[in-house]
Design an enzyme around this catalytic site. Structure first.
Site, PDB file in Angstrom:
ATOM      1  N   CYS A   1       0.849  -1.194   0.000  1.00 46.04           N
ATOM      2  CA  CYS A   1       0.000   0.000   0.000  1.00 46.04           C
ATOM      3  C   CYS A   1       0.883   1.241   0.000  1.00 46.04           C
ATOM      4  O   CYS A   1       1.945   1.278   0.608  1.00 46.04           O
ATOM      5  CB  CYS A   1      -0.928   0.100   1.194  1.00 46.04           C
ATOM      6  SG  CYS A   1      -2.142  -1.190   1.266  1.00 46.04           S
TER       7      CYS A   1
ATOM      8  N   ARG B   1       3.720  -0.476  -5.023  1.00 52.17           N
ATOM      9  CA  ARG B   1       3.410  -0.983  -3.689  1.00 52.17           C
ATOM     10  C   ARG B   1       2.064  -1.719  -3.663  1.00 52.17           C
ATOM     11  O   ARG B   1       1.648  -2.236  -2.635  1.00 52.17           O
ATOM     12  CB  ARG B   1       3.377   0.158  -2.677  1.00 52.17           C
ATOM     13  CG  ARG B   1       4.687   0.929  -2.593  1.00 52.17           C
ATOM     14  CD  ARG B   1       4.556   2.086  -1.641  1.00 52.17           C
ATOM     15  NE  ARG B   1       4.483   1.658  -0.273  1.00 52.17           N
ATOM     16  CZ  ARG B   1       5.515   1.497   0.530  1.00 52.17           C
ATOM     17  NH1 ARG B   1       6.727   1.764   0.099  1.00 52.17           N
ATOM     18  NH2 ARG B   1       5.360   1.094   1.761  1.00 52.17           N
TER      19      ARG B   1
ATOM     20  N   TRP C   1      -2.804  -2.578  -1.688  1.00 47.92           N
ATOM     21  CA  TRP C   1      -2.426  -3.973  -1.872  1.00 47.92           C
ATOM     22  C   TRP C   1      -3.181  -4.710  -0.771  1.00 47.92           C
ATOM     23  O   TRP C   1      -2.814  -4.640   0.396  1.00 47.92           O
ATOM     24  CB  TRP C   1      -0.921  -4.124  -1.724  1.00 47.92           C
ATOM     25  CG  TRP C   1      -0.431  -5.445  -2.193  1.00 47.92           C
ATOM     26  CD1 TRP C   1      -0.157  -5.813  -3.478  1.00 47.92           C
ATOM     27  CD2 TRP C   1      -0.144  -6.582  -1.376  1.00 47.92           C
ATOM     28  NE1 TRP C   1       0.263  -7.116  -3.510  1.00 47.92           N
ATOM     29  CE2 TRP C   1       0.288  -7.603  -2.240  1.00 47.92           C
ATOM     30  CE3 TRP C   1      -0.211  -6.835  -0.015  1.00 47.92           C
ATOM     31  CZ2 TRP C   1       0.642  -8.859  -1.782  1.00 47.92           C
ATOM     32  CZ3 TRP C   1       0.140  -8.083   0.446  1.00 47.92           C
ATOM     33  CH2 TRP C   1       0.565  -9.080  -0.444  1.00 47.92           C
TER      34      TRP C   1
ATOM     35  N   ASN D   1      -1.547   2.639   5.659  1.00 51.74           N
ATOM     36  CA  ASN D   1      -0.724   1.518   5.212  1.00 51.74           C
ATOM     37  C   ASN D   1      -0.291   0.782   6.466  1.00 51.74           C
ATOM     38  O   ASN D   1       0.274   1.398   7.371  1.00 51.74           O
ATOM     39  CB  ASN D   1       0.491   2.046   4.442  1.00 51.74           C
ATOM     40  CG  ASN D   1       1.534   0.964   4.201  1.00 51.74           C
ATOM     41  OD1 ASN D   1       1.203  -0.204   4.094  1.00 51.74           O
ATOM     42  ND2 ASN D   1       2.794   1.367   4.115  1.00 51.74           N
ATOM     43  N   GLY D   2      -0.568  -0.509   6.549  1.00 51.20           N
ATOM     44  CA  GLY D   2      -0.211  -1.287   7.734  1.00 51.20           C
ATOM     45  C   GLY D   2      -1.341  -2.229   8.078  1.00 51.20           C
ATOM     46  O   GLY D   2      -2.221  -2.473   7.265  1.00 51.20           O
TER      47      GLY D   2
ATOM     48  N   GLU E   1      17.156 -24.256  -4.567  1.00 49.10           N
ATOM     49  CA  GLU E   1      16.802 -22.855  -4.817  1.00 49.10           C
ATOM     50  C   GLU E   1      18.052 -22.047  -5.178  1.00 49.10           C
ATOM     51  O   GLU E   1      18.008 -21.188  -6.072  1.00 49.10           O
ATOM     52  CB  GLU E   1      16.098 -22.267  -3.580  1.00 49.10           C
ATOM     53  CG  GLU E   1      15.718 -20.796  -3.667  1.00 49.10           C
ATOM     54  CD  GLU E   1      14.699 -20.463  -4.771  1.00 49.10           C
ATOM     55  OE1 GLU E   1      14.170 -21.378  -5.406  1.00 49.10           O
ATOM     56  OE2 GLU E   1      14.463 -19.264  -4.989  1.00 49.10           O
TER      57      GLU E   1
ATOM     58  N   LYS F   1      18.336 -20.006  -8.669  1.00 54.49           N
ATOM     59  CA  LYS F   1      18.613 -18.564  -8.738  1.00 54.49           C
ATOM     60  C   LYS F   1      19.808 -18.309  -9.644  1.00 54.49           C
ATOM     61  O   LYS F   1      19.802 -17.402 -10.461  1.00 54.49           O
ATOM     62  CB  LYS F   1      18.923 -17.967  -7.352  1.00 54.49           C
ATOM     63  CG  LYS F   1      17.757 -17.761  -6.424  1.00 54.49           C
ATOM     64  CD  LYS F   1      16.899 -16.574  -6.755  1.00 54.49           C
ATOM     65  CE  LYS F   1      15.697 -16.932  -7.568  1.00 54.49           C
ATOM     66  NZ  LYS F   1      14.601 -17.624  -6.983  1.00 54.49           N
TER      67      LYS F   1
ATOM     68  N   GLU G   1      18.980 -18.979 -13.407  1.00 60.40           N
ATOM     69  CA  GLU G   1      18.013 -18.096 -14.079  1.00 60.40           C
ATOM     70  C   GLU G   1      18.526 -16.677 -14.271  1.00 60.40           C
ATOM     71  O   GLU G   1      18.164 -16.024 -15.234  1.00 60.40           O
ATOM     72  CB  GLU G   1      16.633 -18.119 -13.406  1.00 60.40           C
ATOM     73  CG  GLU G   1      16.545 -17.446 -12.074  1.00 60.40           C
ATOM     74  CD  GLU G   1      15.151 -17.536 -11.462  1.00 60.40           C
ATOM     75  OE1 GLU G   1      14.163 -17.475 -12.193  1.00 60.40           O
ATOM     76  OE2 GLU G   1      15.080 -17.648 -10.226  1.00 60.40           O
TER      77      GLU G   1
ATOM     78  N   HIS H   1      25.554 -41.767  -5.991  1.00 59.14           N
ATOM     79  CA  HIS H   1      24.765 -42.610  -6.903  1.00 59.14           C
ATOM     80  C   HIS H   1      24.783 -42.078  -8.333  1.00 59.14           C
ATOM     81  O   HIS H   1      23.937 -42.441  -9.138  1.00 59.14           O
ATOM     82  CB  HIS H   1      23.340 -42.738  -6.372  1.00 59.14           C
ATOM     83  CG  HIS H   1      23.306 -43.298  -4.983  1.00 59.14           C
ATOM     84  ND1 HIS H   1      23.490 -44.634  -4.723  1.00 59.14           N
ATOM     85  CD2 HIS H   1      23.196 -42.682  -3.785  1.00 59.14           C
ATOM     86  CE1 HIS H   1      23.458 -44.833  -3.416  1.00 59.14           C
ATOM     87  NE2 HIS H   1      23.290 -43.654  -2.819  1.00 59.14           N
TER      88      HIS H   1
ATOM     89  N   LYS I   1       7.463 -13.214 -15.390  1.00 52.50           N
ATOM     90  CA  LYS I   1       7.175 -13.237 -13.952  1.00 52.50           C
ATOM     91  C   LYS I   1       6.020 -14.193 -13.636  1.00 52.50           C
ATOM     92  O   LYS I   1       6.050 -14.898 -12.646  1.00 52.50           O
ATOM     93  CB  LYS I   1       6.846 -11.807 -13.492  1.00 52.50           C
ATOM     94  CG  LYS I   1       6.602 -11.668 -12.002  1.00 52.50           C
ATOM     95  CD  LYS I   1       7.907 -11.673 -11.229  1.00 52.50           C
ATOM     96  CE  LYS I   1       7.698 -11.704  -9.729  1.00 52.50           C
ATOM     97  NZ  LYS I   1       8.825 -12.342  -9.041  1.00 52.50           N
TER      98      LYS I   1
HETATM   99  C1  F6R Z   1      12.072 -18.362  -9.831  1.00 52.84           C
HETATM  100  C2  F6R Z   1      10.683 -18.018 -10.053  1.00 52.84           C
HETATM  101  C3  F6R Z   1       9.781 -19.056 -10.633  1.00 52.84           C
HETATM  102  C4  F6R Z   1       8.427 -19.063  -9.909  1.00 52.84           C
HETATM  103  C5  F6R Z   1       7.453 -20.009 -10.605  1.00 52.84           C
HETATM  104  C6  F6R Z   1       6.118 -20.096  -9.893  1.00 52.84           C
HETATM  105  O1  F6R Z   1      12.776 -17.283  -9.309  1.00 52.84           O
HETATM  106  O2  F6R Z   1      10.266 -16.933  -9.780  1.00 52.84           O
HETATM  107  O3  F6R Z   1      10.357 -20.319 -10.577  1.00 52.84           O
HETATM  108  O4  F6R Z   1       8.640 -19.447  -8.579  1.00 52.84           O
HETATM  109  O5  F6R Z   1       7.224 -19.576 -11.927  1.00 52.84           O
HETATM  110  O6  F6R Z   1       5.477 -18.869  -9.854  1.00 52.84           O
HETATM  111  P1  F6R Z   1       4.295 -18.608  -8.854  1.00 52.84           P
HETATM  112  O7  F6R Z   1       4.838 -18.659  -7.474  1.00 52.84           O
HETATM  113  O8  F6R Z   1       3.751 -17.250  -9.213  1.00 52.84           O
HETATM  114  O9  F6R Z   1       3.283 -19.698  -9.075  1.00 52.84           O
END
Ligand code: F6R
Length: 625
Positions: free
Chosen positions: A2, A34, A87, A113-114, A498, A502, A505, A521, A620
């Protein structure tokens, strides 16, 4: 989460440069990162018959456009105004729940906001006293509380009423109030949620962050916690909660607008990594009671239903899948339920064994990922109970589910998940403890101990994030390495996965994560002199076995980078370089241990000159199968 903004110019002649309305609309556009579930603004002063004028719209990213088309009846020369971009946390993103909220007189407007933690208790009281509340939000109680105190002591003005109202409130807030009876003033207050102010000769401003009012003034101030500010044209006065005057802290700002949108960070990923302590803290906020019990108001599955569950499936993709994998360890350990974890795109095509006693947990930052969405839909049609962990209120998955547990990380712009990933693990750990509480598999004393330990997680994440320079120095040693192996055991295994994700990607380097015990293995054939192995070697019950696996790759010539707990020299002896992190209860460790791996990937990507916010080939939100 927010954004709020306010400006007072007074009722003198308009300087013709920027009207109150222009400042509010432009500021809201800059605050949209935000949240953009809804937007609204309110103005007071000449004239629109000199009452309080308000407009709100809830149309996602189009809310602000909608607002600007509905200003025909606005005051022509308003003295002051406030605005909000939302938000959603409490209450759906609709117009009734959009800010500003009004009191019963319709002359007071408030943005916030909060989260007001005791809003239910306060609204019960206000309704009993005859107030009419229109929204499902936690915020609206503030407008009515201020109204009640103003009616009881009108001589103390809006500032006095805000002060009295705040003495009743628990939680976090940055708020701003305008009142048609005092149209030159904005009253603001803050606890935890950010609020900055600015002043010039003829006006005063406030906002959730600097970009919203950048260019309007050079004189900025921070409003500290538990302070109340009165803004009038050209002047700001600040008092504490007892009414004693205090000097606001000046803030030096030399950003240009582009840097400011990123709060001075080079990119959104770095900004979002630094927001992780807050994402974890906000996700915990008001869910853990002082007596050590957990409340999840938004989870509409009864304890009886939780007790009838015999099996849990977690379905998710990418980083969300890794968060789910971490949860498997916690749910099995504390709630004593068998947990299967599935990549969402595999789940629905393999005829899974699901029935009414199955709990499906869908984990998705966006709540829109098509694979996960279809997986939970499939499970629901088979009779399972569906609970979704999502960062976006009212997302498609949230609407499909029987219950939702929202993460409160705020909007994430960088394509690589960082703060939403930490918030997901936090929410899943809360859920694991909640299941244990509902099923009676954890003693109240043990649960209290764990919840106390959870309270210190935001500070520990902050410590881990603050070591970005140290991590960068380690990354520099491996700048020219073409491939990396990430190893972990137990909860360190999903952390390793993870870390590898990271790195691949955002830096496009070859990186694979493996359970360290599985190495012999097959994957150990990849190891040769110079291979870089990154191991998660914080103290878990299997630490010794992890160290033995590290010895196996070290003896084959690998260069070793280990994530280790602060001061653990015994672990450091096995490493060429160490990424230090604070220790915590081992099932919470992923929340902290993943941070240096995010920073490691970030540094390597930057060292390779890559755009960390927009990695190639990625989106995204993935809405195709
Ligand atoms: C990696 C990343 C992706 C998402 C995946 C799922 O940094 O962002 O692997 O985690 O596409 O996305 P959501 O969580 O939106 O279902």
């Amino acid at each position: 989460m927010c954004g709020i903004i306010g400006i007072t110019k007074g009722s003198g002649p308009d300087d013709g440069v920027q009207s109150v309305l222009d400042v509010l609309v432009e500021g809201l556009a800059r605050l949209e990162y935000r949240g953009y579930d809804s937007a609204g603004l309110a103005m007071v002063g000449p004239t629109a018959a000199d009452g309080m004028w308000r407009v709100r719209a809830a149309n996602g990213t189009r809310s602000l456009d909608d607002l600007t088309k509905r200003t025909d009846d606005a005051p022509t020369h308003p003295s002051a105004g406030i605005g909000h971009t939302r938000w959603a946390t409490h209450g759906r993103p609709n117009e009734d729940n959009a800010h500003p909220h009004a009191d019963c007189t319709g002359r007071l407007a408030l943005v916030h906001n909060g989260i007001i933690e005791n809003h239910i208790e306060l609204s019960d009281e206000l309704i009993a006293d005859g107030h009419h509340l229109e929204s499902e939000t936690d915020t609206e109680v503030l407008a009515h509380l201020i109204e009640a105190h103003l009616a009881a002591a009108p001589a103390e003005g809006v500032v006095g009423a805000v002060r009295s109202a705040l003495s009743r409130v628990r939680g976090a807030f940055a708020l701003a109030v305008v009142h048609a009876d005092d149209p030159d003033a904005i009253v603001a207050a803050r606890r935890v949620s950010p609020l900055i102010m600015g002043v010039n000769e003829g006006a005063a401003f406030l906002a959730s962050d600097i970009p919203a009012i950048l260019g309007l003034t050079h004189d900025f101030f921070i409003l500290d916690d538990d302070r109340i500010a009165e803004l009038r044209p050209g002047a700001i006065s600040v008092t504490d909660l007892e009414g004693n005057p205090v000097e606001p802290e000046p803030l030096h700002v030399d950003w240009d607008l582009d840097a400011a949108r990123k709060d001075g960070y080079d990119d959104f990923m770095s900004k979002e990594v630094h927001e992780q302590p807050k994402a974890v803290a906000d996700t915990l906020l008001d869910r853990v009671l002082p007596d050590g019990t957990l409340v999840l108001d938004e989870v509409h599955i009864t304890n009886e239903e939780f007790r009838s569950i015999t099996k849990v499936f977690v379905v998710a993709c990418g980083s969300s899948y890794h968060a789910g994998l971490m949860a498997k360890y916690a749910i099995e350990h504390w709630a004593r339920l068998p947990v299967e974890i599935d990549i969402a795109s595999e789940f629905r095509y393999r005829n899974p064994v699901v029935d009414e006693q199955t709990l499906i947990i869908g984990v998705s930052q966006s709540g829109e990922t098509v694979d996960t969405f279809q997986a939970i839909r499939e499970a629901k049609s088979l009779g399972a109970k569906v609970l979704v962990i999502s960062n976006v209120v009212d997302s498609s998955m949230a609407r499909e589910a029987d219950a939702v547990l929202y993460t409160r990380a705020g909007p994430e712009i960088g394509v690589a998940s960082t703060k939403t990933h930490l918030a997901q693990i936090t929410a899943l750990e809360i859920l694991a403890l909640y299941l244990a509480q509902a099923r009676g598999t954890l003693s109240p004393a043990d649960a209290r101990g764990l919840l106390t330990a959870m309270g210190s997680l935001p500070d520990k994440v902050e410590t881990a994030v603050s070591r970005s320079v140290d991590v960068h120095a380690v990354a520099e040693h491996y700048k020219d390495s073409p491939s990396f192996i990430f190893l972990g055991r137990h909860v360190g295994y999903p952390v390793a996965l993870e870390g590898a994700l990271k790195l691949k990607e955002i830096s496009y380097l070859r990186a694979e994560g493996f359970p360290a015990g599985e190495l012999k293995h097959g994957p150990i054939a990849l190891v040769e002199p110079g291979t870089v192995v990154v191991g998660v070697a914080t103290r878990t019950p299997v630490w010794e076995k992890m160290i033995a696996n590290i010895a196996e790759v070290k003896s084959r010539g690998a260069s070793i980078v280990l994530v280790a707990n602060d001061g653990d020299e015994e672990t450091a002896r096995h490493a060429d370089h160490v990424l230090w992190v604070p220790a915590t209860e081992h099932l919470f460790a992923p929340i902290i241990d993943v941070v240096p791996l995010q920073l490691f990937a970030y540094s390597l990507a930057r060292l390779h000159g890559l755009d960390v916010d927009r990695p190639r080939n990625l989106a995204k939100t993935v809405t195709v199968e």
